[in-house]
Design an enzyme around this catalytic site. Structure first.
Site, PDB file in Angstrom:
ATOM      1  N   MET A  30       0.850  -1.193   0.000  1.00 60.13           N
ATOM      2  CA  MET A  30       0.000   0.000   0.000  1.00 60.13           C
ATOM      3  C   MET A  30       0.889   1.248   0.000  1.00 60.13           C
ATOM      4  O   MET A  30       0.462   2.320   0.423  1.00 60.13           O
ATOM      5  CB  MET A  30      -0.928  -0.017   1.208  1.00 60.13           C
ATOM      6  CG  MET A  30      -1.905  -1.195   1.143  1.00 60.13           C
ATOM      7  SD  MET A  30      -3.457  -0.922   1.995  1.00 60.13           S
ATOM      8  CE  MET A  30      -2.882  -0.681   3.645  1.00 60.13           C
ATOM      9  N   GLY A  31       2.142   1.089  -0.461  1.00 62.19           N
ATOM     10  CA  GLY A  31       3.046   2.232  -0.511  1.00 62.19           C
ATOM     11  C   GLY A  31       3.598   2.579   0.859  1.00 62.19           C
ATOM     12  O   GLY A  31       3.600   1.735   1.753  1.00 62.19           O
ATOM     13  N   HIS A  34       9.207   1.069   3.193  1.00 64.76           N
ATOM     14  CA  HIS A  34      10.358   1.144   4.096  1.00 64.76           C
ATOM     15  C   HIS A  34      11.261  -0.053   3.793  1.00 64.76           C
ATOM     16  O   HIS A  34      10.957  -0.859   2.893  1.00 64.76           O
ATOM     17  CB  HIS A  34       9.906   1.177   5.561  1.00 64.76           C
ATOM     18  CG  HIS A  34       8.910   0.117   5.914  1.00 64.76           C
ATOM     19  ND1 HIS A  34       9.241  -1.227   5.951  1.00 64.76           N
ATOM     20  CD2 HIS A  34       7.588   0.181   6.215  1.00 64.76           C
ATOM     21  CE1 HIS A  34       8.184  -1.928   6.280  1.00 64.76           C
ATOM     22  NE2 HIS A  34       7.154  -1.105   6.434  1.00 64.76           N
ATOM     23  N   HIS A  37       9.742  -3.515   3.079  1.00 66.75           N
ATOM     24  CA  HIS A  37       9.222  -3.764   1.726  1.00 66.75           C
ATOM     25  C   HIS A  37      10.371  -4.053   0.757  1.00 66.75           C
ATOM     26  O   HIS A  37      10.271  -4.920  -0.101  1.00 66.75           O
ATOM     27  CB  HIS A  37       8.459  -2.537   1.203  1.00 66.75           C
ATOM     28  CG  HIS A  37       7.210  -2.221   1.971  1.00 66.75           C
ATOM     29  ND1 HIS A  37       7.101  -1.135   2.790  1.00 66.75           N
ATOM     30  CD2 HIS A  37       6.012  -2.851   2.023  1.00 66.75           C
ATOM     31  CE1 HIS A  37       5.898  -1.084   3.323  1.00 66.75           C
ATOM     32  NE2 HIS A  37       5.210  -2.116   2.880  1.00 66.75           N
ATOM     33  N   ASP A 150       2.496  -9.114   9.313  1.00 67.60           N
ATOM     34  CA  ASP A 150       1.046  -9.320   9.210  1.00 67.60           C
ATOM     35  C   ASP A 150       0.785 -10.822   9.139  1.00 67.60           C
ATOM     36  O   ASP A 150       0.377 -11.355   8.101  1.00 67.60           O
ATOM     37  CB  ASP A 150       0.511  -8.603   7.972  1.00 67.60           C
ATOM     38  CG  ASP A 150       0.656  -7.101   8.097  1.00 67.60           C
ATOM     39  OD1 ASP A 150       0.139  -6.540   9.071  1.00 67.60           O
ATOM     40  OD2 ASP A 150       1.317  -6.500   7.240  1.00 67.60           O
ATOM     41  N   MET A 184       9.405  -2.804  11.616  1.00 69.45           N
ATOM     42  CA  MET A 184       9.242  -1.715  10.650  1.00 69.45           C
ATOM     43  C   MET A 184       7.798  -1.654  10.176  1.00 69.45           C
ATOM     44  O   MET A 184       7.195  -2.697   9.893  1.00 69.45           O
ATOM     45  CB  MET A 184      10.178  -1.921   9.466  1.00 69.45           C
ATOM     46  CG  MET A 184      11.593  -1.657   9.856  1.00 69.45           C
ATOM     47  SD  MET A 184      12.658  -1.633   8.413  1.00 69.45           S
ATOM     48  CE  MET A 184      14.247  -1.538   9.224  1.00 69.45           C
ATOM     49  N   SER A 185       7.262  -0.458  10.116  1.00 73.93           N
ATOM     50  CA  SER A 185       5.873  -0.262   9.690  1.00 73.93           C
ATOM     51  C   SER A 185       5.721   1.171   9.218  1.00 73.93           C
ATOM     52  O   SER A 185       6.362   2.080   9.768  1.00 73.93           O
ATOM     53  CB  SER A 185       4.935  -0.507  10.887  1.00 73.93           C
ATOM     54  OG  SER A 185       3.666   0.037  10.617  1.00 73.93           O
ATOM     55  N   SER A 186       4.861   1.357   8.216  1.00 73.96           N
ATOM     56  CA  SER A 186       4.634   2.724   7.731  1.00 73.96           C
ATOM     57  C   SER A 186       3.989   3.569   8.836  1.00 73.96           C
ATOM     58  O   SER A 186       4.083   4.790   8.823  1.00 73.96           O
ATOM     59  CB  SER A 186       3.757   2.700   6.498  1.00 73.96           C
ATOM     60  OG  SER A 186       2.673   1.862   6.721  1.00 73.96           O
ATOM     61  N   ARG A 187       3.339   2.910   9.795  1.00 75.38           N
ATOM     62  CA  ARG A 187       2.692   3.656  10.886  1.00 75.38           C
ATOM     63  C   ARG A 187       3.707   4.259  11.861  1.00 75.38           C
ATOM     64  O   ARG A 187       3.365   5.171  12.620  1.00 75.38           O
ATOM     65  CB  ARG A 187       1.768   2.740  11.682  1.00 75.38           C
ATOM     66  CG  ARG A 187       0.519   2.379  10.922  1.00 75.38           C
ATOM     67  CD  ARG A 187      -0.199   1.243  11.603  1.00 75.38           C
ATOM     68  NE  ARG A 187      -1.275   0.773  10.774  1.00 75.38           N
ATOM     69  CZ  ARG A 187      -2.560   0.931  11.059  1.00 75.38           C
ATOM     70  NH1 ARG A 187      -2.916   1.531  12.160  1.00 75.38           N
ATOM     71  NH2 ARG A 187      -3.484   0.474  10.250  1.00 75.38           N
TER      72      ARG A 187
HETATM   73  O1  PAF Z   1      -0.095  -5.705   3.559  1.00 74.10           O
HETATM   74  C1  PAF Z   1      -0.520  -4.786   2.822  1.00 74.10           C
HETATM   75  O2  PAF Z   1       0.145  -3.793   2.565  1.00 74.10           O
HETATM   76  C2  PAF Z   1      -1.920  -4.902   2.234  1.00 74.10           C
HETATM   77  O3  PAF Z   1      -2.785  -5.520   3.126  1.00 74.10           O
HETATM   78  C3  PAF Z   1      -1.955  -5.600   0.870  1.00 74.10           C
HETATM   79  C4  PAF Z   1      -1.509  -7.039   0.962  1.00 74.10           C
HETATM   80  C5  PAF Z   1      -1.058  -4.857  -0.109  1.00 74.10           C
HETATM   81  C6  PAF Z   1      -3.382  -5.572   0.321  1.00 74.10           C
HETATM   82  O4  PAF Z   1      -3.864  -4.284   0.161  1.00 74.10           O
END
Ligand code: PAF
Length: 280
Positions: A30-31, A34, A37, A150, A184-187
């Site tokens: 979802m962009g 970091h 990803h 996740d 690490m998390s975008s939050r």
């Molecule tokens: O983990 C995520 O960033 C989202 O849940 C995903 C898998 C891209 C689905 O929108």
């Protein structure tokens, strides 16, 4: 690096690559990228001829409109990170492109979603299941890479791939952490300086809980330890702490003797919801 915004141009290009015999690795995001990803991109690069990253803030998986509004949208910066990582294709569709009409289909993941994130974020995994299915149908990857931060999402997607016979392999990848242990998390960028300093307590408490379970303590006793630990830090508001079976996500009463045990946590810290887990 090619950047596509439409399904048709992405499909046309990837079909031609598949015809040429190239294997495709896929990293859906979802962009707000970091290093976590980028580690997925690197893994995909090592395994496949071509790596595709999707960037789409999926509205249907947010049960809280405020959370959707606040979600960082940083496409330019994301592409700047993907370029040196040598990502081959970015698929960045608009909401209208992905959802010309709202999907009527609903995915029920049964007991996999009645716990933890599913319990506290009603409809979240239906939204994830629908968008990931759509993305799989656009990209048609050989392998798809998901971060284990996740953990429940990975379990749900593996189930969906099995149940719907998607012709691809789901590759779960380890959580990347800051040097002080924070996942690490975008939050994390939304944490105040004070909250950021406290945030490593989440990983710390997971390890304390693991140690406790390994001494033969029950889930209940371990839960008490977690509550007691957080009582020293009133800035945290614990949503759940679960001891679960890694595969089924069913709560377990003590450490798993046969399969893997997952310790999962969700907590608010200064208004930001953070999740983390460890598996052993
Ligand atoms: O983990 C995520 O960033 C989202 O849940 C995903 C898998 C891209 C689905 O929108």
């Amino acid at each position: 690096m090619l950047i596509f915004n439409t399904i048709s141009e992405t499909q046309d290009y990837l079909k031609s690559q598949q015809k040429a015999g190239k294997s495709i690795g896929f990293v859906p995001t979802m962009g707000a990228l970091h290093a976590g990803h980028i580690s997925l991109i690197e893994r995909s690069k090592a395994d496949n001829d071509l790596t595709v990253c999707s960037i789409f803030v999926n509205p249907t998986q947010f049960n809280n409109p405020e959370d959707l509004k606040k979600y960082p949208r940083t496409l330019g910066k994301d592409c700047e990170m993907l370029l040196p990582a040598k990502c081959d294709v970015v698929f960045a569709p608009s909401a209208e492109e992905m959802y010309p009409s709202l999907p009527q289909l609903r995915i029920d993941f049964g007991t996999l979603e009645t716990v933890m994130e599913g319990k506290f974020r009603s409809g979240h995994f239906n939204g994830v299941g629908i968008v990931v299915s759509k993305l799989f149908n656009v990209v048609k990857p050989d392998k798809a890479y998901f971060g284990l931060k996740d953990l429940q999402q990975v379990a749900v997607i593996r189930q969906m791939v099995r149940d719907l016979s998607f012709d691809l392999e789901v590759v779960p990848c380890p959580t990347l952490r800051e040097t002080d242990g924070l996942a690490m998390s975008s939050r994390n960028t939304r944490l105040s300086v004070e909250a950021r300093a406290l945030a490593p307590q989440i990983y710390k408490v997971l390890h304390l809980a693991k140690k406790k379970l390994e001494t033969g303590a029950s889930t209940k006793e371990t839960q008490e330890l977690v509550n007691q630990h957080f009582s020293n830090y009133p800035s945290f508001s614990l949503e759940y702490f679960e001891v679960a079976d890694y595969d089924t996500l069913k709560p377990i009463l003590a450490k798993n003797e046969t399969g893997k045990t997952a310790l999962c946590i969700a907590t608010f810290l200064g208004g930001v919801r953070l999740i983390d887990n460890i598996v052993f």
